[in-house]
Design an enzyme around this catalytic site. Structure first.
Site, PDB file in Angstrom:
ATOM      1  N   LYS A  27       0.831  -1.210   0.000  1.00 58.08           N
ATOM      2  CA  LYS A  27       0.000   0.000   0.000  1.00 58.08           C
ATOM      3  C   LYS A  27       0.868   1.264   0.000  1.00 58.08           C
ATOM      4  O   LYS A  27       0.672   2.155  -0.816  1.00 58.08           O
ATOM      5  CB  LYS A  27      -0.906  -0.063   1.237  1.00 58.08           C
ATOM      6  CG  LYS A  27      -1.865   1.073   1.402  1.00 58.08           C
ATOM      7  CD  LYS A  27      -3.019   0.663   2.306  1.00 58.08           C
ATOM      8  CE  LYS A  27      -2.730   0.815   3.788  1.00 58.08           C
ATOM      9  NZ  LYS A  27      -2.804   2.204   4.252  1.00 58.08           N
ATOM     10  N   GLY A  99      -4.702   8.453   5.344  1.00 59.87           N
ATOM     11  CA  GLY A  99      -3.793   9.489   5.835  1.00 59.87           C
ATOM     12  C   GLY A  99      -2.642   9.698   4.868  1.00 59.87           C
ATOM     13  O   GLY A  99      -2.185  10.826   4.654  1.00 59.87           O
ATOM     14  N   ARG A 127      -7.831  12.992  12.376  1.00 57.39           N
ATOM     15  CA  ARG A 127      -6.374  12.777  12.483  1.00 57.39           C
ATOM     16  C   ARG A 127      -5.593  14.086  12.295  1.00 57.39           C
ATOM     17  O   ARG A 127      -5.967  14.937  11.495  1.00 57.39           O
ATOM     18  CB  ARG A 127      -5.948  11.708  11.475  1.00 57.39           C
ATOM     19  CG  ARG A 127      -6.637  10.383  11.791  1.00 57.39           C
ATOM     20  CD  ARG A 127      -6.236   9.294  10.856  1.00 57.39           C
ATOM     21  NE  ARG A 127      -4.816   8.983  10.969  1.00 57.39           N
ATOM     22  CZ  ARG A 127      -4.199   8.135  10.155  1.00 57.39           C
ATOM     23  NH1 ARG A 127      -4.874   7.538   9.183  1.00 57.39           N
ATOM     24  NH2 ARG A 127      -2.921   7.896  10.307  1.00 57.39           N
ATOM     25  N   ASP A 319       2.647  -0.149  12.225  1.00 56.28           N
ATOM     26  CA  ASP A 319       1.397  -0.751  11.722  1.00 56.28           C
ATOM     27  C   ASP A 319       1.228  -2.197  12.183  1.00 56.28           C
ATOM     28  O   ASP A 319       0.146  -2.773  12.040  1.00 56.28           O
ATOM     29  CB  ASP A 319       1.362  -0.705  10.183  1.00 56.28           C
ATOM     30  CG  ASP A 319       1.225   0.725   9.673  1.00 56.28           C
ATOM     31  OD1 ASP A 319       0.772   1.599  10.436  1.00 56.28           O
ATOM     32  OD2 ASP A 319       1.584   0.967   8.499  1.00 56.28           O
ATOM     33  N   LYS A 346      -4.039   6.890  14.821  1.00 58.50           N
ATOM     34  CA  LYS A 346      -4.125   6.148  13.551  1.00 58.50           C
ATOM     35  C   LYS A 346      -5.605   6.068  13.149  1.00 58.50           C
ATOM     36  O   LYS A 346      -6.413   6.855  13.616  1.00 58.50           O
ATOM     37  CB  LYS A 346      -3.495   4.768  13.713  1.00 58.50           C
ATOM     38  CG  LYS A 346      -1.982   4.819  13.912  1.00 58.50           C
ATOM     39  CD  LYS A 346      -1.277   5.272  12.651  1.00 58.50           C
ATOM     40  CE  LYS A 346       0.218   5.360  12.837  1.00 58.50           C
ATOM     41  NZ  LYS A 346       0.882   5.968  11.692  1.00 58.50           N
ATOM     42  N   ARG A 392      -6.846  -2.724  10.462  1.00 61.03           N
ATOM     43  CA  ARG A 392      -5.817  -3.547  11.127  1.00 61.03           C
ATOM     44  C   ARG A 392      -6.334  -4.142  12.440  1.00 61.03           C
ATOM     45  O   ARG A 392      -5.864  -5.192  12.881  1.00 61.03           O
ATOM     46  CB  ARG A 392      -4.536  -2.744  11.344  1.00 61.03           C
ATOM     47  CG  ARG A 392      -3.913  -2.310  10.003  1.00 61.03           C
ATOM     48  CD  ARG A 392      -2.446  -1.990  10.070  1.00 61.03           C
ATOM     49  NE  ARG A 392      -2.059  -1.196   8.911  1.00 61.03           N
ATOM     50  CZ  ARG A 392      -1.785  -1.674   7.694  1.00 61.03           C
ATOM     51  NH1 ARG A 392      -1.823  -2.965   7.478  1.00 61.03           N
ATOM     52  NH2 ARG A 392      -1.468  -0.864   6.702  1.00 61.03           N
TER      53      ARG A 392
HETATM   54  C1  S3P Z   1       2.862   5.218   6.100  1.00 59.12           C
HETATM   55  C2  S3P Z   1       3.505   5.635   7.223  1.00 59.12           C
HETATM   56  C3  S3P Z   1       3.002   5.367   8.575  1.00 59.12           C
HETATM   57  C4  S3P Z   1       2.034   4.198   8.591  1.00 59.12           C
HETATM   58  C5  S3P Z   1       1.009   4.317   7.519  1.00 59.12           C
HETATM   59  C6  S3P Z   1       1.655   4.382   6.149  1.00 59.12           C
HETATM   60  C7  S3P Z   1       3.418   5.600   4.795  1.00 59.12           C
HETATM   61  O1  S3P Z   1       2.336   6.508   9.062  1.00 59.12           O
HETATM   62  O2  S3P Z   1       1.404   4.098   9.853  1.00 59.12           O
HETATM   63  O3  S3P Z   1       0.149   3.189   7.548  1.00 59.12           O
HETATM   64  O4  S3P Z   1       2.994   5.059   3.763  1.00 59.12           O
HETATM   65  O5  S3P Z   1       4.295   6.459   4.771  1.00 59.12           O
HETATM   66  P1  S3P Z   1       3.160   7.739   9.692  1.00 59.12           P
HETATM   67  O6  S3P Z   1       4.168   8.139   8.706  1.00 59.12           O
HETATM   68  O7  S3P Z   1       2.165   8.820   9.945  1.00 59.12           O
HETATM   69  O8  S3P Z   1       3.720   7.189  10.973  1.00 59.12           O
END
Ligand code: S3P
Length: 432
Positions: A27, A99, A127, A319, A346, A392
């Site tokens: 992803k 996010g 968030r 994660d 999250k 999750r």
């Molecule tokens: C991600 C970074 C992480 C992770 C999210 C995906 C990414 O978040 O928890 O599922 O793709 O860069 P944060 O960078 O906010 O910690």
């Protein structure tokens, strides 16, 4: 495994898990390949693009910005618009639950000579966005947030200047947003991390021809670089595989082969945490695919020691902590982790959601402001699970259901579509 309604998924205790699994594309990496493809020159063809709803949100937003995108199954073809080819969207951009879409896209939108609005669903609308707005404003973008620093994001982009930014929170999304904005600035933009986070953005930037340097914890990108579109293959998603890694370790008599999983060292923290516990995980056939490591994992069940996860390891397994908490209940010594307050912001408050659902299963768990302590050698009891609309959490407790006494029901189970739509189908195939 029983038949299910689209909303509630029933999980039966498993006698064993066996078989071979091929995971959908990562992803995190799919988001980045799509965004970089959109601002590169020429076509980018992405194979094994993530099947997640989150990555579809990214594609939809990019289309709204005028990028030519065709998707046929899991191959995505993007006609790169170049650094200055995006067009203002007629409607607000909808990042859905993602996010990554909202925060990373903000970096690109900051460099556009037009105004954009980015909205999200109920969970994303809770968030924090100040973490990404603050550095982008320092670069010269004007950003308006909703009350309390929450979405929606209103971005008035324009001419950006390079900055050197010391990251107050460990976040690959924020780091990526700054690096993407740095592409539109004249000169060198630097990001300094206290703890290393996933480096997929740095890797794909280099693969597409940007000038990027990393020394110690500083990453520097030169602005106005020409990016060149190319053919890319996305490794299987290790964060999705994590549910099957743990399932294979804790369900009795299990033997799983997980194919073509991404093994970028900034993502394999879960393997580093599991190794000293005695976990039977073998990594084989490792190769490099457009700058990312990929390989197969062989998983066998067996006794696990448990222990305390060092705080420095937390950003690398952020994660995976919900599923590791479930694993903790099946270890000799239990599992403790601190320094993970980020889990509270999250897709749900994951510390609270894990503690609540472990208790529903009759487990003993202590909740700290920034972590959890889960006792070991616990008998879990089948229960009704509330995933709080968090993919999750739903998947972690489906795995818990495999080792519980009695049946478990995962409510609103379709939330798994956010990252892994085939999760329950694969689980029912390998679980006996
Ligand atoms: C991600 C970074 C992480 C992770 C999210 C995906 C990414 O978040 O928890 O599922 O793709 O860069 P944060 O960078 O906010 O910690």
């Amino acid at each position: 495994m029983g038949l299910f309604s689209p909303k509630t998924q029933k999980i039966k205790p498993a006698k064993n898990l066996t078989g071979t699994i091929q995971f959908p594309g990562d992803k995190s990496i799919s988001h980045r390949y799509a965004m970089l493809g959109a601002i590169a020159e020429g076509p980018t063809e992405i194979h094994f693009f993530s099947t997640s709803a989150d990555c579809q949100s990214t594609l939809t937003c990019l289309k709204q910005l005028g990028v030519g995108i065709e998707r046929k199954d899991n191959v995505v073809l993007i006609q790169g618009a170049g650094l200055s080819g995006l067009r203002p969207a007629a409607q607000p951009l909808n990042a859905g639950n993602s996010g990554s879409t909202m925060r990373m896209l903000a970096g690109i939108l900051a460099g556009q000579p037009f105004r954009s609005v980015v909205v999200g669903d109920a969970s994303l609308s809770r968030r924090p966005m100040m973490r990404v707005a603050a550095p982008l404003e320092l670069m010269g973008a004007r950003i308006k947030l909703g009350e309390g620093g929450l979405p929606p994001l209103e971005i008035e982009g324009g001419v950006l200047k390079p900055i050197r930014y010391e990251m107050p929170v460990a976040s690959a999304q924020v780091k990526s947003a700054i690096l993407l904005a740095g592409l539109f600035a004249e000169g060198e933009t630097e990001v300094v991390e206290k703890v290393q986070t996933r480096d997929h953005t740095e890797i794909i930037l280099e693969q597409m021809g940007a000038s990027i340097g990393c020394y110690h914890r500083t990453i520097a990108v030169r602005g106005r670089a020409r990016l060149t579109g190319r053919k890319l293959h996305v490794p299987g998603d290790l964060s999705s595989a994590a549910f099957f890694i743990v399932a294979g370790l804790i369900a009795p008599d299990s033997n799983l082969v997980l194919h073509n999983v991404g093994l970028n060292p900034t993502r394999t923290g879960i393997l580093d945490v599991l190794a000293p516990m005695g976990a039977r995980v073998k990594v084989v056939n490792v190769e490099m695919l457009n700058g990312e490591l990929i390989g197969n994992l062989h998983i066998e069940s067996g006794p696990l020691r448990g222990g305390e996860i060092p705080e420095s390891a937390v950003p690398g397994i952020i994660d995976e902590l919900p599923i590791l908490a479930v694993l903790g209940t099946q270890t000799e010594e239990g599992l403790t982790f601190r320094g993970a307050a980020e889990l509270r912001v999250k897709e749900s408050d994951r510390l609270a959601a894990v503690a609540e659902n472990l208790r529903r299963m009759g487990a003993e768990v202590e909740e700290f402001p920034d972590g959890l302590r889960v006792a070991g050698r616990q008998t879990l009891h089948g229960a009704e699970i509330d995933p709080h609309d968090d993919h999750r959490i739903a998947m972690a407790f489906a795995v818990a259901g495999l080792v519980a006494h009695g049946g478990t029901e995962i409510k609103n189970s379709s939330c798994v579509d956010i990252s892994f739509p085939d999760f329950f189908e694969i689980l029912s195939r390998v679980a006996d």
